[in-house]
Design a protein around this motif. Structure first.
Motif, PDB file in Angstrom:
ATOM      1  N   SER A 170       0.838  -1.191   0.000  1.00 11.00           N
ATOM      2  CA  SER A 170       0.000   0.000   0.000  1.00 11.00           C
ATOM      3  C   SER A 170       0.881   1.253   0.000  1.00 11.00           C
ATOM      4  CB  SER A 170      -0.952  -0.013   1.197  1.00 11.00           C
ATOM      5  OG  SER A 170      -1.949  -0.994   1.021  1.00 11.00           O
ATOM      6  N   GLU A 171       0.250   2.415  -0.147  1.00 10.86           N
ATOM      7  CA  GLU A 171       1.017   3.630  -0.428  1.00 10.86           C
ATOM      8  C   GLU A 171       0.760   4.767   0.547  1.00 10.86           C
ATOM      9  OE1 GLU A 171      -0.453   4.232  -4.328  1.00 10.86           O
ATOM     10  OE2 GLU A 171       0.105   2.167  -4.869  1.00 10.86           O
ATOM     11  N   ASP A 172       0.064   4.489   1.638  1.00 11.96           N
ATOM     12  CA  ASP A 172      -0.257   5.555   2.589  1.00 11.96           C
ATOM     13  C   ASP A 172      -0.137   5.001   4.000  1.00 11.96           C
ATOM     14  OD1 ASP A 172      -1.432   7.529   4.228  1.00 11.96           O
ATOM     15  OD2 ASP A 172      -2.776   8.174   2.625  1.00 11.96           O
ATOM     16  N   ILE A 173       0.786   5.533   4.768  1.00 14.38           N
ATOM     17  CA  ILE A 173       1.034   5.060   6.129  1.00 14.38           C
ATOM     18  C   ILE A 173      -0.204   5.169   7.001  1.00 14.38           C
ATOM     19  CG2 ILE A 173       1.896   7.346   6.795  1.00 14.38           C
ATOM     20  CD1 ILE A 173       3.150   4.008   8.227  1.00 14.38           C
ATOM     21  N   ASN A 174      -1.115   6.072   6.667  1.00 15.59           N
ATOM     22  CA  ASN A 174      -2.284   6.309   7.502  1.00 15.59           C
ATOM     23  C   ASN A 174      -3.471   5.399   7.176  1.00 15.59           C
ATOM     24  OD1 ASN A 174      -1.115   8.564   8.933  1.00 15.59           O
ATOM     25  ND2 ASN A 174      -1.327   9.714   7.030  1.00 15.59           N
ATOM     26  N   ILE A 175      -3.318   4.555   6.163  1.00 18.30           N
ATOM     27  CA  ILE A 175      -4.427   3.709   5.722  1.00 18.30           C
ATOM     28  C   ILE A 175      -4.073   2.238   5.927  1.00 18.30           C
ATOM     29  CG2 ILE A 175      -5.756   2.930   3.723  1.00 18.30           C
ATOM     30  CD1 ILE A 175      -5.526   5.754   2.594  1.00 18.30           C
ATOM     31  N   ILE A 176      -4.992   1.514   6.540  1.00 18.85           N
ATOM     32  CA  ILE A 176      -4.908   0.058   6.583  1.00 18.85           C
ATOM     33  C   ILE A 176      -5.959  -0.464   5.617  1.00 18.85           C
ATOM     34  CG2 ILE A 176      -5.069  -2.019   7.993  1.00 18.85           C
ATOM     35  CD1 ILE A 176      -4.426  -0.268  10.434  1.00 18.85           C
ATOM     36  N   CYS A 177      -5.508  -1.140   4.584  1.00 16.19           N
ATOM     37  CA  CYS A 177      -6.427  -1.638   3.559  1.00 16.19           C
ATOM     38  C   CYS A 177      -6.957  -3.010   3.971  1.00 16.19           C
ATOM     39  CB  CYS A 177      -5.707  -1.722   2.221  1.00 16.19           C
ATOM     40  SG  CYS A 177      -6.754  -2.289   0.865  1.00 16.19           S
ATOM     41  N   VAL A 178      -8.269  -3.214   3.807  1.00 15.27           N
ATOM     42  CA  VAL A 178      -8.892  -4.453   4.285  1.00 15.27           C
ATOM     43  C   VAL A 178      -9.615  -5.232   3.183  1.00 15.27           C
ATOM     44  CG1 VAL A 178      -9.125  -3.644   6.657  1.00 15.27           C
ATOM     45  CG2 VAL A 178     -10.963  -3.175   5.005  1.00 15.27           C
ATOM     46  N   SER A 179      -9.633  -4.716   1.960  1.00 11.00           N
ATOM     47  CA  SER A 179     -10.169  -5.500   0.846  1.00 11.00           C
ATOM     48  C   SER A 179      -9.817  -4.805  -0.459  1.00 11.00           C
ATOM     49  CB  SER A 179     -11.688  -5.693   0.956  1.00 11.00           C
ATOM     50  OG  SER A 179     -12.384  -4.503   0.653  1.00 11.00           O
ATOM     51  N   SER A 180      -9.854  -5.562  -1.538  1.00 15.34           N
ATOM     52  CA  SER A 180      -9.566  -5.019  -2.864  1.00 15.34           C
ATOM     53  C   SER A 180     -10.498  -5.664  -3.884  1.00 15.34           C
ATOM     54  CB  SER A 180      -8.100  -5.260  -3.252  1.00 15.34           C
ATOM     55  OG  SER A 180      -7.826  -6.649  -3.344  1.00 15.34           O
ATOM     56  N   ALA A 181     -10.588  -5.040  -5.026  1.00 14.12           N
ATOM     57  CA  ALA A 181     -11.571  -5.455  -6.030  1.00 14.12           C
ATOM     58  C   ALA A 181     -11.060  -6.605  -6.889  1.00 14.12           C
ATOM     59  CB  ALA A 181     -11.935  -4.266  -6.918  1.00 14.12           C
ATOM     60  N   GLY A 182     -12.005  -7.390  -7.364  1.00 14.35           N
ATOM     61  CA  GLY A 182     -11.739  -8.308  -8.457  1.00 14.35           C
ATOM     62  C   GLY A 182     -12.024  -7.608  -9.779  1.00 14.35           C
ATOM     63  N   SER A 183     -11.662  -8.232 -10.875  1.00 14.56           N
ATOM     64  CA  SER A 183     -11.843  -7.571 -12.164  1.00 14.56           C
ATOM     65  C   SER A 183     -11.876  -8.590 -13.293  1.00 14.56           C
ATOM     66  CB  SER A 183     -10.707  -6.568 -12.411  1.00 14.56           C
ATOM     67  OG  SER A 183      -9.456  -7.237 -12.458  1.00 14.56           O
ATOM     68  N   VAL A 184     -12.311  -8.120 -14.445  1.00 20.65           N
ATOM     69  CA  VAL A 184     -12.285  -8.976 -15.637  1.00 20.65           C
ATOM     70  C   VAL A 184     -12.089  -8.106 -16.874  1.00 20.65           C
ATOM     71  CG1 VAL A 184     -14.811  -8.959 -15.923  1.00 20.65           C
ATOM     72  CG2 VAL A 184     -13.453 -10.837 -16.889  1.00 20.65           C
ATOM     73  N   HIS A 185     -11.161  -8.532 -17.719  1.00 17.07           N
ATOM     74  CA  HIS A 185     -10.904  -7.861 -18.996  1.00 17.07           C
ATOM     75  C   HIS A 185     -11.752  -8.507 -20.083  1.00 17.07           C
ATOM     76  CE1 HIS A 185      -7.318  -5.437 -17.883  1.00 17.07           C
ATOM     77  NE2 HIS A 185      -7.123  -6.403 -16.996  1.00 17.07           N
ATOM     78  N   THR A 186     -12.401  -7.679 -20.894  1.00 17.04           N
ATOM     79  CA  THR A 186     -13.235  -8.176 -21.990  1.00 17.04           C
ATOM     80  C   THR A 186     -12.869  -7.449 -23.275  1.00 17.04           C
ATOM     81  OG1 THR A 186     -15.059  -8.623 -20.466  1.00 17.04           O
ATOM     82  CG2 THR A 186     -15.595  -8.501 -22.813  1.00 17.04           C
ATOM     83  N   ASP A 187     -12.653  -8.208 -24.341  1.00 20.34           N
ATOM     84  CA  ASP A 187     -12.355  -7.634 -25.657  1.00 20.34           C
ATOM     85  C   ASP A 187     -13.491  -7.948 -26.616  1.00 20.34           C
ATOM     86  OD1 ASP A 187      -9.599  -6.417 -25.648  1.00 20.34           O
ATOM     87  OD2 ASP A 187      -9.138  -8.388 -24.811  1.00 20.34           O
ATOM     88  N   PHE A 188     -14.131  -6.887 -27.119  1.00 22.81           N
ATOM     89  CA  PHE A 188     -15.112  -7.017 -28.190  1.00 22.81           C
ATOM     90  C   PHE A 188     -14.396  -6.747 -29.520  1.00 22.81           C
ATOM     91  CE2 PHE A 188     -17.620  -5.788 -24.481  1.00 22.81           C
ATOM     92  CZ  PHE A 188     -18.703  -6.662 -24.547  1.00 22.81           C
ATOM     93  N   ARG A 189     -14.655  -7.602 -30.530  1.00 26.73           N
ATOM     94  CA  ARG A 189     -13.976  -7.445 -31.816  1.00 26.73           C
ATOM     95  C   ARG A 189     -14.981  -7.613 -32.956  1.00 26.73           C
ATOM     96  NH1 ARG A 189     -11.605 -11.461 -29.743  1.00 26.73           N
ATOM     97  NH2 ARG A 189     -12.064 -12.740 -31.580  1.00 26.73           N
ATOM     98  N   ARG A 190     -14.743  -6.839 -34.016  1.00 31.27           N
ATOM     99  CA  ARG A 190     -15.581  -6.975 -35.216  1.00 31.27           C
ATOM    100  C   ARG A 190     -14.707  -6.730 -36.436  1.00 31.27           C
ATOM    101  NH1 ARG A 190     -21.382  -6.352 -36.282  1.00 31.27           N
ATOM    102  NH2 ARG A 190     -21.695  -5.751 -38.471  1.00 31.27           N
ATOM    103  N   THR A 191     -14.700  -7.689 -37.340  1.00 32.63           N
ATOM    104  CA  THR A 191     -13.976  -7.520 -38.606  1.00 32.63           C
ATOM    105  C   THR A 191     -14.791  -6.620 -39.514  1.00 32.63           C
ATOM    106  OG1 THR A 191     -12.958  -9.701 -38.410  1.00 32.63           O
ATOM    107  CG2 THR A 191     -12.955  -8.683 -40.594  1.00 32.63           C
ATOM    108  N   LEU A 192     -14.179  -5.539 -39.956  1.00 30.75           N
ATOM    109  CA  LEU A 192     -14.903  -4.503 -40.691  1.00 30.75           C
ATOM    110  C   LEU A 192     -14.985  -4.809 -42.188  1.00 30.75           C
ATOM    111  CD1 LEU A 192     -13.268  -1.386 -38.997  1.00 30.75           C
ATOM    112  CD2 LEU A 192     -15.536  -2.342 -38.506  1.00 30.75           C
TER     113      LEU A 192
END
Length: 484
Positions: A170-192
């Motif tokens: 973490s990056e702030d001495i004054n903060i105790i972090c107790v959870s973080s997010a999950g994520s997902v990358h999605t690519d939409f594609r279309r041949t023009l």
């Protein structure tokens, strides 16, 4: 109690050792070998370097503490390597040149690597101190900054028997972090499919001057997305009955960055130039009603450009505008316990055409894996409705706050003892490696801590040395209390 000067001197010695070894993401073997060597020098014999160069080490408990639960101390060894213009710097071969100015540690014209060299240096220092502690496991991972390769390849056995995890990223001495997010990358594609332009004029429509920013840290600030705003303009044009050929559309720089600029070139009739200007002006007025207090620098610009040699087929242009207008940007829902924390959000990160394929990168984050899964179910539906292909990556797991944590109140107490004030207990909407550990063992009791670090991932990166001293004392005093 160790004084600041003692801790800072010892820390700087360890950090200087790390700085001699280049460590950009995907090039960590040298720094990994150094960490193994340094641990051996410090008397740690049970050290494993896995196939991706993660380092896992077991430190025996001090005498009388053998039955205390196993605690994991963790950080990553790679860093973002950038330099100021004109600085002679090769990320794969150059050392980091350190400069100490009073309470400031920085580098000479490059990023410092406090993110996350602080973890290794501080832990190396703690291993040399005469404190009581239970059995410790150290895990230093590779490639946190780019692909989480180290966390994804870590053998789950290394967290199966752990009770407490103290992540030092973490990056702030004054903060105790107790959870973080999950994520997902999605690519939409279309041949023009392409066709010849129908009309004698062309204009470029540009949305620019938006605030942009990190899609995890700032997506709850009411910002606009330049790609979404541009797509809305194109939809306004269609609804106004203005026929156009879409010749190009692009915007954004990264999945996790809110686009500040986007542009499209359209082919139109000469008689429609003024009408396009009018529609764009009205779209800007509508935009200002929604975002005006936040996006004060936003500009919508229409400028004449040469007529393109080709434009998207009518079906392609329609599909692109449809998909961009049904993909939600921003926060879907806020957390019910932590009011500033988004529970689910998504960012339209980039849109580009390459080799006749139009690609749209969509990046969703959620404070719980179920949130991400629920959104992900709908994305193939959007693709099917608009005629796009879609690739959905393996989701990165969320780290969910543990109710009834033993570790959090102990480390919060040590913070209060050290700083004479209450720490901030926060969750983040960005991702941490702790999500992968939590996915391997949901019984883990986890916190993330760090010193006061500024301008990370830039040549101006610096860290407050007195915060290193405070954090080190907090960590050591906490380890002495993790008896059950």
């Amino acid at each position: 109690m160790l004084k600041n000067d003692e801790i800072i001197t010892g820390f700087l010695k360890e950090f200087a050792g790390l700085a001699k070894h280049p460590r950009p993401s995907h090039h960590e073997k040298e720094i990994s070998d150094y960490i193994v060597s340094r641990l051996h020098e410090l008397g740690v014999q049970d050290v494993v370097q896995d196939e991706v160069y993660n380092v896992i080490a077991n430190v025996p408990a001090t005498v009388g503490c053998e039955n205390w639960p196993l605690t994991l101390l963790q950080g990553h060894m790679d860093m973002v390597c950038v330099a100021k213009p004109g600085v002679d710097y090769n990320p794969k071969t150059s050392e980091i040149k350190l400069i100490v100015e009073g309470n400031v540690l920085r580098a000479d014209g490059t990023s410092l690597g406090a993110d996350d060299g602080v973890a290794e240096a501080m832990i190396f220092y703690v291993l040399q101190q005469d404190i009581s502690h239970g059995p410790l496991r150290l895990i230093f991972t590779v490639d946190e900054e780019v692909g989480m390769t180290g966390a994804t390849h870590l053998d789950p056995k290394y967290v199966a028997d752990v009770k407490y995890v103290i992540n030092c990223d973490s990056e702030d001495i004054n903060i105790i972090c107790v959870s973080s997010a999950g994520s997902v990358h999605t690519d939409f594609r279309r041949t023009l499919q392409w066709q010849a332009p129908h009309s004698s004029k062309a204009v470029e429509i540009t949305v620019k001057g938006l605030r942009g920013g990190h899609s995890g840290e700032t997506i709850n600030e009411g910002k606009a997305n330049a790609i979404s705003a541009l797509a809305r303009i194109l939809l306004h044009l269609q609804q106004a009955g203005i026929g156009y050929g879409l010749a190009s559309i692009e915007g954004g720089v990264a999945a996790n960055a809110i686009p500040a600029d986007a542009s499209a070139v359209i082919n139109i009739m000469t008689a429609d130039v003024a009408r396009v200007q009018d529609v764009v002006m009205r779209a800007k007025s509508e935009f200002d009603l929604i975002y005006g207090d936040v996006e004060r620098g936003a500009a919508f610009v229409v400028s004449e450009v040469p007529v393109p040699s080709r434009v998207f087929s009518d079906n392609d242009a329609k599909a692109v505008v449809q998909l961009l207008n049904i993909l939600h940007f921003g926060v879907f829902a806020m957390n019910q316990i932590l009011p500033k924390l988004p529970d689910l959000s998504a960012n339209i990160g980039t849109i580009h055409v390459k080799e006749n394929v139009l690609g749209i990168h969509y990046f969703a984050r959620g404070s719980a894996d179920a949130r991400v899964r629920d959104l992900t179910m709908t994305l193939p539906v959007f693709a099917e409705l608009t005629g796009f292909d879609v690739d959905i990556a393996t989701p990165a797991p969320a780290w969910t706050r543990k109710e009834g944590s033993t570790l959090l109140p102990l480390i919060a107490e040590e913070y209060r003892n050290e700083n004479k004030k209450e720490p901030q207990i926060e969750a983040i909407h960005g991702g941490l490696e702790t999500g992968y550990f939590y996915a391997m063992n949901d019984k883990l009791d986890i916190v993330s801590i760090g010193p006061a670090t500024h301008d990370i991932h830039s040549p101006n990166e610096w860290v407050e040395l007195d915060s290193i001293a405070s954090l080190t004392r907090i960590l050591m005093n906490t380890l002495e209390k993790l008896k059950a």
